[in-house]
Scaffold this active site. Structure first.
Site, PDB file in Angstrom:
ATOM      1  NE  ARG A 213      -2.649   1.225   3.592  1.00  0.00           N
ATOM      2  CZ  ARG A 213      -3.568   1.404   4.553  1.00  0.00           C
ATOM      3  NH1 ARG A 213      -4.835   1.595   4.232  1.00  0.00           N
ATOM      4  NH2 ARG A 213      -3.216   1.372   5.824  1.00  0.00           N
TER       5      ARG A 213
ATOM      6  CG  ASP B 287      -3.949   2.606  11.550  1.00  0.00           C
ATOM      7  OD1 ASP B 287      -4.937   3.269  11.929  1.00  0.00           O
ATOM      8  OD2 ASP B 287      -4.019   1.760  10.641  1.00  0.00           O
TER       9      ASP B 287
END
Length: 539
Positions: A170, A454
């Site tokens: 990603r 996160d």
């Protein structure tokens, strides 16, 4: 071996303004020329699309609401399917995600999950050293040579290739720059840097292994942004002498505008897309951000915003319906819980309750028709696998068409019932400060109270604080206390002393994190991403 360009790149001047160990082996003259070429060809379109995002948000701030596009109705009604999914991506029932440091890369590839999403975005703080180390670790992993020894002397090595999870990478989203790489004085797109450099060094090797390369594309908001990615990938394939469509992608539907363009995004990438993913945490953040000027859409505390909330259930079920109609995977979302290692007697019940929540979430996903799910910790893989193995006998559930699902605009925008407790308010403040401090210190994936935080989960907390303090009507906690600046200040007051311990990641940057959170929360307009101003404070 690195790839060879099929033609001369543009002659744009490219400059790397920082140094990190190992970068010379990655940022070779041919690699830099390749990156400069990507910038020259695609940067103008990226900037146009970011401007379109701002115009769209201005419409929402003026009272407008997202809706399905009238100009693409024929596309949504049409009978078409995406290209066949490659064998390596047919069974994705359990995927693990995490940052790109060498230890994580080894552990994730060895974890027993079907796939590993190596994340340059939400779980990696983009210091230059982290970006270089991540590219190096993935290059060595593809080559089969990656190894790591901890400071304590523990050695980590990759299992044989056949026993490894399938790698998906990603890159960072379209909104982010890589400030350490300038082309003719302009910062390069972080998206093009991350994906371009990885592809330059690894695409040919992965293609020979029938492993892609494969990517996860984050934070798209429209089919035009998906079309830009398709053009970028097609150009890279041509430059690296790969067949058209060799590079496959999965798109995270993690913005509210994108939920109204799922068919369109699949269509724009139809020659290379393998599926869509319910990126639930960023999606909740995007709901807050998109509808920030709508007082009737204020969300309760984040612990109450679960996938059973009507607007989230509608999003999940629509994604399954759209994907399966088009022959694509419908991937489920992240379980953020972290099992408590060596739980004390008092923690056993809490640990069991957390694992029960994970199991219930995975049961909901497989029962709804998802083709796989995400976990943040290797210890959750057996739970997720057991649930999907028992209820998903084949490699996926494309046969679950969900024809009964009827999702309209109002379903995706439905307000959420719930409350805001003092613990919920104070918890948001603590998560923001602790995560920001760790992020500024170079750590983008932080365990806090047995949850893996996160950038996406921290963004929910940060955006909720702003929303609650700037709502057009006065909000109150469930005990009647008014939510105001004084409440926010009191929540901040005791944090420096409580977070000064050496076991708190980034403890030395807590005062800076508090100052930044105060600045972002007091601002009259919600900052698009906390990582934008924070990025200017690292390196």
């Amino acid at each position: 071996m690195s790839a060879v360009l099929s033609e001369s790149p543009t002659d744009a001047g490219i400059e790397v303004t920082a140094r990190a160990e190992g970068q010379d082996a990655l940022l070779t003259p041919p690699a830099l020329a390749f990156l400069a070429d990507l910038h020259g060809r695609f940067e103008a379109r990226r900037r146009q699309l970011l401007a379109a995002r701002r115009e769209r948000q201005a419409f929402f701030d003026g009272g407008g609401l997202p809706d399905f596009r009238a100009d693409t109705r024929a596309l949504r009604d049409g009978d078409w399917r995406v290209a066949p999914i490659p064998r390596a991506l047919l069974d994705r029932r359990v995927e693990i995600t995490g940052p790109v440091d060498p230890k994580m890369v080894i552990n994730a590839l060895n974890s027993g999950a079907n796939c590993y999403m190596a994340d340059f975005e939400d779980s990696t703080a983009p210091t230059w050293a982290n970006m270089v180390e991540g590219q190096r670790a993935l290059r060595e992993a593809v080559a089969g040579t990656l190894a790591f020894t901890s400071p304590a002397g523990k050695a980590y090595a990759l299992k044989p290739h056949a026993q490894q999870a399938v790698l998906l990478v990603r890159p960072r989203g379209w909104h982010l720059d890589e400030k350490h790489v300038l082309v003719d004085g302009e910062r390069m797109s972080a998206s093009l840097f991350d994906l371009g450099l990885f592809a330059f060094h690894n695409a040919a090797a992965l293609a020979r292994k029938d492993r892609g390369p494969y990517f996860y594309l984050p934070k798209l908001q429209s089919m035009e942004e998906a079309a830009l990615w398709d053009d970028v990938l097609a150009h890279i394939e041509a430059q690296l002498h790969l067949p058209r469509g060799q590079m496959k992608v999965t798109v995270l539907i993690e913005t509210l505008p994108a939920a109204f363009e799922m068919d369109e995004i699949l269509y724009a990438l139809r020659g290379r897309i393998a599926g869509l993913n319910c990126g639930r945490w960023d999606y909740i953040f995007s709901y807050i951000k998109t509808l920030r000027a709508h007082p009737d859409r204020v969300l309760p505390e984040r612990g109450q915003v679960t996938m059973t909330q009507p607007f989230l259930r509608a999003y999940s079920e629509l994604l399954i319906q759209v994907c399966h109609r088009r022959g694509a995977h419908a991937m489920g979302g992240m379980a953020a819980q972290i099992p408590i290692s060596g739980a004390t007697a008092g923690e056993v019940a809490a640990n069991e309750a957390a694992l029960a929540r994970v199991r219930a979430d995975k049961l909901r996903e497989v029962g709804a028709g998802h083709d796989g799910t995400w976990v943040a910790h290797p210890a959750l893989i057996p739970i997720a696998r057991q649930v999907f193995d028992e209820r998903m006998r084949g490699p996926h559930q494309h046969h679950v068409i969900r024809e009964e699902v009827l999702v309209g605009r109002d379903d995706l925008l439905q307000p959420s019932p719930g409350t805001i407790s003092r613990a919920g308010f104070d918890g948001n403040v603590e998560v923001c400060v602790r995560y920001l401090a760790a992020w500024l210190d170079g750590n983008g994936c932080v365990p806090i109270h047995h949850l893996m935080e996160d950038a996406a989960t921290a963004e929910i907390a940060r955006a909720q604080l702003w929303q609650w303090l700037h709502a057009r009507q006065t909000l109150h906690l469930d005990d009647g206390t008014e939510i105001d600046e004084a409440l926010f200040d009191r929540a901040l007051l005791g944090l420096p002393s409580r977070l000064s311990g050496a076991d708190v990641p980034g403890a030395g940057r807590v005062p800076e994190a508090i100052a930044l959170l105060e600045q972002l929360t007091q601002r009259g307009t919600l900052e698009d991403f906390l990582t934008l101003p924070a990025y200017e404070r690292i390196d």
